[in-house]
Design a protein around this motif. Structure first.
Motif, mmCIF file in Angstrom:
data_model
loop_
_atom_site.group_PDB
_atom_site.id
_atom_site.type_symbol
_atom_site.label_atom_id
_atom_site.label_comp_id
_atom_site.label_asym_id
_atom_site.label_seq_id
_atom_site.Cartn_x
_atom_site.Cartn_y
_atom_site.Cartn_z
ATOM 1 N N ALA A 83 1.016 -1.160 0.256
ATOM 2 C CA ALA A 83 0.212 0.018 -0.060
ATOM 3 C C ALA A 83 0.928 1.155 -0.143
ATOM 4 O O ALA A 83 0.584 2.233 -0.759
ATOM 5 N N ARG A 84 1.758 1.266 0.704
ATOM 6 C CA ARG A 84 2.774 2.502 0.800
ATOM 7 C C ARG A 84 3.671 2.822 -0.534
ATOM 8 O O ARG A 84 3.583 3.571 -0.649
ATOM 9 N N ARG A 85 3.933 1.622 -0.925
ATOM 10 C CA ARG A 85 4.716 1.747 -2.331
ATOM 11 C C ARG A 85 3.767 2.188 -3.268
ATOM 12 O O ARG A 85 3.883 2.968 -4.266
ATOM 13 N N VAL A 86 2.529 1.682 -3.440
ATOM 14 C CA VAL A 86 1.408 2.249 -4.459
ATOM 15 C C VAL A 86 1.216 3.654 -4.197
ATOM 16 O O VAL A 86 0.830 4.356 -5.099
ATOM 17 N N ILE A 87 1.040 4.032 -2.833
ATOM 18 C CA ILE A 87 0.744 5.470 -2.618
ATOM 19 C C ILE A 87 2.040 6.338 -3.089
ATOM 20 O O ILE A 87 1.918 7.422 -3.740
ATOM 21 N N ARG A 88 2.968 5.810 -3.055
ATOM 22 C CA ARG A 88 4.312 6.769 -3.530
ATOM 23 C C ARG A 88 4.578 6.643 -4.827
ATOM 24 O O ARG A 88 5.094 7.767 -5.433
ATOM 25 N N ASP A 89 4.252 5.672 -5.668
ATOM 26 C CA ASP A 89 4.409 5.617 -6.904
ATOM 27 C C ASP A 89 3.191 5.591 -7.774
ATOM 28 O O ASP A 89 2.386 4.531 -7.727
ATOM 29 N N ALA A 91 2.743 4.829 -10.922
ATOM 30 C CA ALA A 91 2.847 4.006 -12.098
ATOM 31 C C ALA A 91 1.875 2.816 -11.760
ATOM 32 O O ALA A 91 1.064 2.380 -12.579
ATOM 33 N N PRO A 92 2.056 2.236 -10.633
ATOM 34 C CA PRO A 92 1.147 0.958 -10.546
ATOM 35 C C PRO A 92 -0.451 0.998 -10.551
ATOM 36 O O PRO A 92 -1.224 0.446 -10.710
ATOM 37 N N ARG A 93 -0.615 2.293 -9.920
ATOM 38 C CA ARG A 93 -2.088 2.702 -9.794
ATOM 39 C C ARG A 93 -2.517 3.466 -10.912
ATOM 40 O O ARG A 93 -3.667 4.266 -11.004
ATOM 41 N N ALA A 94 -1.919 3.635 -11.925
ATOM 42 C CA ALA A 94 -2.398 4.272 -13.285
ATOM 43 C C ALA A 94 -3.618 3.613 -13.889
ATOM 44 O O ALA A 94 -3.569 2.517 -14.377
ATOM 45 N N GLY A 95 -4.938 4.044 -13.640
ATOM 46 C CA GLY A 95 -6.108 3.428 -14.064
ATOM 47 C C GLY A 95 -6.328 2.162 -13.399
ATOM 48 O O GLY A 95 -7.327 1.416 -13.585
ATOM 49 N N CYS A 96 -5.676 1.897 -12.085
ATOM 50 C CA CYS A 96 -5.954 0.682 -11.355
ATOM 51 C C CYS A 96 -5.922 0.988 -9.880
ATOM 52 O O CYS A 96 -5.011 1.847 -9.254
ATOM 53 N N GLY A 97 -7.363 0.513 -9.170
ATOM 54 C CA GLY A 97 -7.275 0.647 -7.827
ATOM 55 C C GLY A 97 -6.749 -0.569 -7.114
ATOM 56 O O GLY A 97 -6.720 -1.958 -7.620
ATOM 57 N N TRP A 98 -5.942 -0.463 -5.959
ATOM 58 C CA TRP A 98 -5.242 -1.392 -5.275
ATOM 59 C C TRP A 98 -6.067 -1.745 -3.910
ATOM 60 O O TRP A 98 -6.327 -0.532 -3.301
ATOM 61 N N HIS A 99 -6.374 -2.885 -3.516
ATOM 62 C CA HIS A 99 -7.298 -3.096 -2.436
ATOM 63 C C HIS A 99 -6.832 -4.354 -1.591
ATOM 64 O O HIS A 99 -6.070 -5.259 -2.021
ATOM 65 N N PHE A 100 -6.615 -3.959 -0.273
ATOM 66 C CA PHE A 100 -6.043 -5.045 0.623
ATOM 67 C C PHE A 100 -6.965 -5.315 1.912
ATOM 68 O O PHE A 100 -7.258 -4.368 2.664
ATOM 69 N N LEU A 101 -7.301 -6.683 1.742
ATOM 70 C CA LEU A 101 -7.719 -7.200 2.796
ATOM 71 C C LEU A 101 -6.735 -7.568 3.927
ATOM 72 O O LEU A 101 -6.074 -8.356 3.747
ATOM 73 N N LEU A 102 -6.753 -6.848 4.883
ATOM 74 C CA LEU A 102 -5.723 -6.872 5.741
ATOM 75 C C LEU A 102 -5.338 -8.062 6.552
ATOM 76 O O LEU A 102 -4.367 -8.521 6.938
ATOM 77 N N CYS A 103 -6.354 -8.637 6.968
ATOM 78 C CA CYS A 103 -6.443 -10.028 7.746
ATOM 79 C C CYS A 103 -7.578 -10.748 7.433
ATOM 80 O O CYS A 103 -8.799 -10.230 8.108
ATOM 81 N N ALA A 104 -7.732 -11.840 6.788
ATOM 82 C CA ALA A 104 -8.713 -12.353 6.417
ATOM 83 C C ALA A 104 -9.429 -13.383 7.363
ATOM 84 O O ALA A 104 -10.451 -13.727 7.505
ATOM 85 N N ASP A 105 -8.684 -13.658 8.421
ATOM 86 C CA ASP A 105 -8.896 -14.532 9.584
ATOM 87 C C ASP A 105 -8.470 -13.890 10.912
ATOM 88 O O ASP A 105 -7.529 -14.390 11.302
ATOM 89 N N PRO A 106 -8.981 -12.776 11.511
ATOM 90 C CA PRO A 106 -8.598 -12.261 12.646
ATOM 91 C C PRO A 106 -8.857 -13.212 13.815
ATOM 92 O O PRO A 106 -7.936 -12.992 14.708
#
Length: 428
Positions: A83-89, A91-106
């Motif tokens: 997430a931090r990389r995509v925020i800084r750069d 290029a990866p988010r050009a026309g693309c949303g990045w979504h992170f399920l932080l913990c699927a089994d808390p």
């Protein structure tokens, strides 16, 4: 780059609460780009957090799933790093949303308590891995739709909402090497994956037991066959095609499962032919059966009323019983007519490690129940778990991979997978 990463003072694996706090800080710092929302609630009432880095115009989406296996805690740290990389750069988010399920089994993560293990024994002291029907990704392959856990329903709902072109599931192995499983081939991924592993001194698992018999377009890259082969069935008794990994196929998406080791072993990439694969498998099956019998004998004297640190021991005992029930199926496959007449040394080594961890996991989880209940069998089982951990580490010459290095390799691989996939997949 490798030397810089590996010399970073070692971080530890973050807890679900720490992941949520860090994600909230990212959302507050970048309110126009980053959003944190609750995607569901676990069986135990814990929130399932989804962190999104989404430009104003996003025609495609990537979903990264962390923490699907409670005993593989690296995924949450990698999700935050990505997430931090995509925020800084941009290029990866050009026309693309990045979504992170932080913990699927808390709930599972709360039971597996190893923020920074200093040895395999330390890792197994507070080990937990739920039985297959309670794992968010595997539950659909083992349960009817009306009995799916809320974690699975939340995950599939996110997939239905986002229709990701790429779903990435972040996994880890206790000891071995790194590899990637794909539901569809991603051409060209082997090159950046292998380069990253080499730079970071992480061995590539060339014959992973999880992917036995699967097509491999490059070292450490395995493409899931359809239908599942008989060879893989013993190690994955569930139908992989019914897992959440394949749910993305409804929307023409691809899923990548990125595995990274906590402890590395340079023995898992040995391409030399094994002199007697079937003989080795018979020996491994006999050892696994004997080890399981020792654990089962102790389990037979344990009632279900013990409590673990104030919480019911039932999840631990369910996991023990499920693992013990799986072992005879695995041993039968290793000694059956489908056992390979030819195999690499790496493949037999991977199966050796798989068998060791099955009996060890069952024993370690049972030991937690015995120690909490002051059971008289606890000291003997403790000695057994200690001995198995020491033998496992010695057999595979285990060396610790710093958490920062695990995260770096997973992040590089995820970004490379999207880059390669985007190059061959037209946008909507």
């Amino acid at each position: 780059m490798a030397s810089l990463v590996t010399l970073i003072p070692d971080m530890r694996y973050p807890t679900p609460r720490e992941l949520a706090l860090a994600a909230r800080a990212l959302a507050e710092a970048e309110p126009g780009l980053v959003r944190l929302r609750q995607a569901g609630t676990s069986r135990g009432g814990a929130p399932l957090w989804l962190l999104s880095v989404r430009p104003a115009r996003a025609s495609r989406h990537v979903l990264v799933v962390a923490g699907a296996h409670a005993n593989e805690p690296v995924g949450g740290a990698t999700a935050l790093d990505l997430a931090r990389r995509v925020i800084r750069d941009p290029a990866p988010r050009a026309g693309c949303g990045w979504h992170f399920l932080l913990c699927a089994d808390p709930d599972g993560a709360a039971l597996h308590r190893t923020p920074l293990p200093y040895s395999l024994l330390d890792y197994h002291r507070n080990f937990f891995r739920p039985p297959g029907p309670e794992q968010p990704e595997w539950a659909p392959s083992l349960l009817p739709p009306d009995r799916l856990p809320p974690e699975t329903r939340a995950l599939t709902a996110v997939i239905d909402e986002l229709r990701p072109v790429l779903q990435v599931s972040l996994h880890g192995t206790d000891l071995g090497g790194s590899w990637v499983q794909l539901t569809r081939d991603i051409p060209g991924l082997a090159e950046p994956f292998g380069k990253s592993a080499a730079e970071l001194r992480i061995p590539v698992e060339t014959s992973a037991s999880d992917a036995a018999g699967w097509p491999s377009p490059g070292p450490g890259i395995f493409v899931m066959p359809e239908p599942v082969t008989d060879t893989a069935a013993a190690l994955h008794p569930e139908d992989t095609r019914l897992s959440t990994w394949y749910h993305a196929h409804r929307y023409a998406g691809t899923t990548a499962i990125v595995e990274v080791p906590m402890w590395a072993s340079d023995l898992v990439d040995d391409p030399a032919p094994h002199p007697d694969p079937r003989g080795a498998l018979r020996m491994l099956a006999a050892r696994l059966t004997e080890d399981a019998a020792r654990v089962a004998a102790v389990r037979g004297g344990v009632p279900g009323a013990f409590r673990d640190d104030g919480a019911a021991a039932a999840p631990l005992l369910r996991a023990v019983d499920w693992t013990l029930a799986l072992i005879p199926l695995v041993a039968a496959e290793w000694t059956g007519p489908g056992a390979p007449a030819e195999a690499t040394t790496a493949h037999i080594g991977s199966i050796d490690a798989f068998g060791r961890r099955l009996s060890l996991r069952a024993a370690a989880m049972l030991l937690r129940v015995l120690r909490a209940g002051h059971h008289p069998a606890a000291p003997a089982l403790d000695r057994l778990v200690t001995g198995w951990c020491e033998e496992f580490a010695a057999r595979f010459q285990a060396r610790w991979v710093p958490v920062a290095t695990q995260v770096e390799h997973q992040s590089r691989t995820v970004l490379a997978a999207y880059e390669r996939l985007a190059a061959v997949t037209p946008g909507p």
